[in-house]
Structure formats: C-alpha cells, structure tokens
Design an enzyme around this catalytic site. Structure first.
Site, PDB file in Angstrom:
ATOM      1  N   TYR A   1     -74.923-105.202 -43.880  1.00  0.00           N
ATOM      2  CA  TYR A   1     -76.213-104.873 -43.276  1.00  0.00           C
ATOM      3  C   TYR A   1     -76.261-103.502 -42.601  1.00  0.00           C
ATOM      4  O   TYR A   1     -77.302-102.826 -42.662  1.00  0.00           O
ATOM      5  CB  TYR A   1     -76.638-105.979 -42.303  1.00  0.00           C
ATOM      6  CG  TYR A   1     -76.715-107.336 -42.974  1.00  0.00           C
ATOM      7  CD1 TYR A   1     -77.555-107.549 -44.063  1.00  0.00           C
ATOM      8  CD2 TYR A   1     -75.916-108.391 -42.555  1.00  0.00           C
ATOM      9  CE1 TYR A   1     -77.609-108.771 -44.705  1.00  0.00           C
ATOM     10  CE2 TYR A   1     -75.965-109.626 -43.194  1.00  0.00           C
ATOM     11  CZ  TYR A   1     -76.804-109.816 -44.262  1.00  0.00           C
ATOM     12  OH  TYR A   1     -76.846-111.020 -44.900  1.00  0.00           O
TER      13      TYR A   1
ATOM     14  N   GLU B   1     -69.869 -98.982 -42.256  1.00  0.00           N
ATOM     15  CA  GLU B   1     -70.406 -99.216 -43.594  1.00  0.00           C
ATOM     16  C   GLU B   1     -71.483 -98.213 -43.989  1.00  0.00           C
ATOM     17  O   GLU B   1     -71.559 -97.811 -45.154  1.00  0.00           O
ATOM     18  CB  GLU B   1     -70.942-100.646 -43.691  1.00  0.00           C
ATOM     19  CG  GLU B   1     -69.874-101.710 -43.825  1.00  0.00           C
ATOM     20  CD  GLU B   1     -69.155-102.012 -42.511  1.00  0.00           C
ATOM     21  OE1 GLU B   1     -68.074-102.638 -42.549  1.00  0.00           O
ATOM     22  OE2 GLU B   1     -69.689-101.610 -41.441  1.00  0.00           O
TER      23      GLU B   1
ATOM     24  N   HIS C   1     -68.985-113.860 -42.310  1.00  0.00           N
ATOM     25  CA  HIS C   1     -67.992-113.787 -43.368  1.00  0.00           C
ATOM     26  C   HIS C   1     -68.312-114.708 -44.550  1.00  0.00           C
ATOM     27  O   HIS C   1     -67.494-114.827 -45.460  1.00  0.00           O
ATOM     28  CB  HIS C   1     -66.608-114.169 -42.823  1.00  0.00           C
ATOM     29  CG  HIS C   1     -66.031-113.171 -41.879  1.00  0.00           C
ATOM     30  ND1 HIS C   1     -66.556-112.930 -40.633  1.00  0.00           N
ATOM     31  CD2 HIS C   1     -64.949-112.352 -41.995  1.00  0.00           C
ATOM     32  CE1 HIS C   1     -65.825-112.023 -40.012  1.00  0.00           C
ATOM     33  NE2 HIS C   1     -64.850-111.649 -40.827  1.00  0.00           N
TER      34      HIS C   1
END
Length: 336
Positions: A88, A60, A129
């Site tokens: 995050y 990410e 999730h």
C-alpha cells in the site's frame, strides 16, 4: 521435467530471465544476501552481483519509484514486495505512474516492470501479512494482473511477465511456496501458452468452479469430493485476472449451465463479482441457475487463530455447488 517447489520454480524463472537479458534487475528488501524472506532470490546475488540484485531500504514507494526510473532508462526491473499488505505505501506509484506512463506518453515510454507480491493467507501470519488486494489492481487500467497456482505456471508466467513490455502485478500464493510439481526448464518460452490464457485443470459437466491462486487446490479437492456424490465439476484456473480469458470461461459455462466463483479476497466488489457480471452478459441464456460467489468475509483479515473461519474451504465450496444445482445440502440435509 524437473520436480520443483513453487518457490524454487520462481527462483529458476528469475535466474533464467536474468541470463536471457542483461537489462533485468531485481529490487527489494533483503533479496540479496538473505535471498528474500521466502528465499525466492537465494543465490542470485552470487551469480549476478549487487548491481543487478539490489537490496533496498524498507520503503516500498521508493522501491517502485526506483523501478520507474530504471524502466525509463531501458531496464526491465523486477520488484519484490515482501508481503501483500506492504504494497500500500507504493500504491500511488503503481496506479499513478507505472500504470499510466505508457498511455500518458502516447506509447513513447514503456514500463516493463514486474511487481512480485507474496499473497493471501493460510500461513498463520501476523496482521498485514495475509491480504488479498488483487481487486485494487484489476480495477487499475494499464496493469496486467497474474495469479499463479502451481510450479510450472510460476516458472513460465514469471518469465513471460518479465519479457512483457506491459507492467505486471504478479501474485504468488505464499501458502503454496513449498508445494511441488513438474517444471520443464528447457521448453522455449515462445512455445508456452499465452500469459493471459485460463486453464481447465479438471473437466466436468454439471457445474463450473472458477478460481485462482491457492484456491485452485481447494477447488480440486471439492471436485474430488463432489465426484463421490455423483457430481461432475469443471475447475478453471483463471491464471490472469486482468485481462480475463472470458472465451474459455464462457465455453465452460455454456457447457455446464451452472457456475461458482471462489476467491480468498472480500466479497464486496471483488474479482468474483466482475467475473459473474461478465458471465451473465455473455451466457445468460445458458444458465440453469444464478451464478454464486464463495469468498472471504467483508472484514479486515482476522488473527491467525481465526483465519480458518475466514478462508473459503471445501465445505463452503460444496455448499455453493449444492445451491447452484438445487440439491439438498450435503451437510444439513435441507434445501438452501
């Protein structure tokens, strides 16, 4: 009008934005051939090719970092974070670069990046999730934060976010992906309500119920139940969490004199706390009782079998309304 699910409306919004502007590119894990975990980007690879629909590694921070570089070069990247709890690792990129580069460069560099995040609970998913991290981003100056609640808003607001020169965190309530509604696919974007404007989804006179995302559906159910008891609730969908349309919020609170704010995220330092503080500053003399919060508990998101005890539900909302109106509690028959 075309009836679409919220997920299909998002896909239609992405498709139209890419047709309107060749600089719009999509980045994310499995968004190409698979069409994303929730199939939001289904079919876009075939139409626009792998240079504009980019399957990325599972990293990410790298995905958002790539988006920053593309924005530097004049593109309008749209990032998909696969699940809320996966954002995050990219947090440093978002708060240190995406949110600050326009300010740091005195306006010479713009960051027209949209970061889509499937968000919040209610789907019986595993750890990481079903989280609600919106307060982190609301607190970060330089970001717009949007949370949609229906297909029409999803289609329109996503196109507006992509067209905006501001970076936008775009929260999509994953438990509503299959909910259907009418969408005007032909309406000019210039005629749409501003992205930051709150919406009164139900008018009322006795108390104001403020929320966003999937909780709007729960709030409307609470308003229906309250009506059976002779209580008229006004329901406001904030739509934008940063900035908040406090003019619309204040107008409602001045009318009803009572307010309940609800969200799935934890109570401590949540969006509800800021909304209530601002309401108190703007509307103190109009309040008939203390504003109340109905939120998730201050715990890590629980296992799927326990999430129904964590998420605000109809009964918790109605209990708060009873307290705000100083009524005997409908469940216990005693004053709260």
């Amino acid at each position: 009008m075309t009836e679409l699910t919220l997920g299909k409306a998002l896909g239609a919004g992405l498709r139209q934005a890419m047709r309107d502007d060749d600089r719009v590119v999509l980045l994310g894990e499995d968004i190409g051939k698979l069409g994303g975990v929730f199939r939001i980007t289904d079919g876009l690879l075939d139409e626009f090719g792998s240079a504009r629909v980019i399957d990325t590694p599972l990293a990410e921070s790298g995905i958002v970092g790539m988006a920053v570089g593309l924005a530097f070069r004049g593109y309008r990247p749209v990032v998909e974070i696969q699940f809320d709890g996966f954002v995050y690792p990219a947090f440093d990129q978002i708060v240190a670069q995406v949110a600050k580069l326009h300010y740091r460069t005195q306006g010479r560099v713009r960051m027209p990046i949209t970061i889509r995040i499937p968000w919040a609970g209610g789907i019986g998913a595993a750890e990481h999730h079903s989280e609600s991290p919106e307060a982190y981003f609301v607190h970060t100056a330089g970001l717009r934060v949007i949370a949609v609640s229906n297909p029409a808003d999803a289609y329109r607001s996503l196109r507006q976010a992509i067209a905006s020169d501001d970076p936008v965190i775009f929260f999509e309530p994953k438990r509503l992906y299959h909910h259907k509604g009418d969408v005007d696919l032909d309406a000019p974007l210039a005629d749409a309500a501003p992205m930051g404007l709150a919406r009164v989804v139900r008018s009322g006179s006795d108390a104001t119920l403020i929320t966003y995302g999937a909780m709007v559906t729960t709030a409307l159910q609470a308003a229906d139940a309250a009506e059976d008891e002779g209580v008229s609730l006004e329901v406001i969908d904030l739509r934008s969490l940063s900035p908040v349309d406090y003019d619309s919020v204040a107008a409602s609170v001045r009318k009803t004199g009572r307010v309940v704010v609800a969200h799935e995220a934890s109570r401590e330092a949540g969006v509800a706390a800021e909304v209530i503080a601002s309401i108190t500053e703007r509307c103190f003399e109009y309040l008939e009782s203390a504003p109340l919060r109905v939120t998730g508990h201050d715990i890590p998101y629980p296992p799927a079998k326990l999430e129904k005890h964590h998420l605000p539900d109809l009964d918790r909302l109605l209990d708060a309304v009873d307290r705000a109106m100083d009524r005997p509690n409908s469940l216990t028959g005693v004053d709260l």
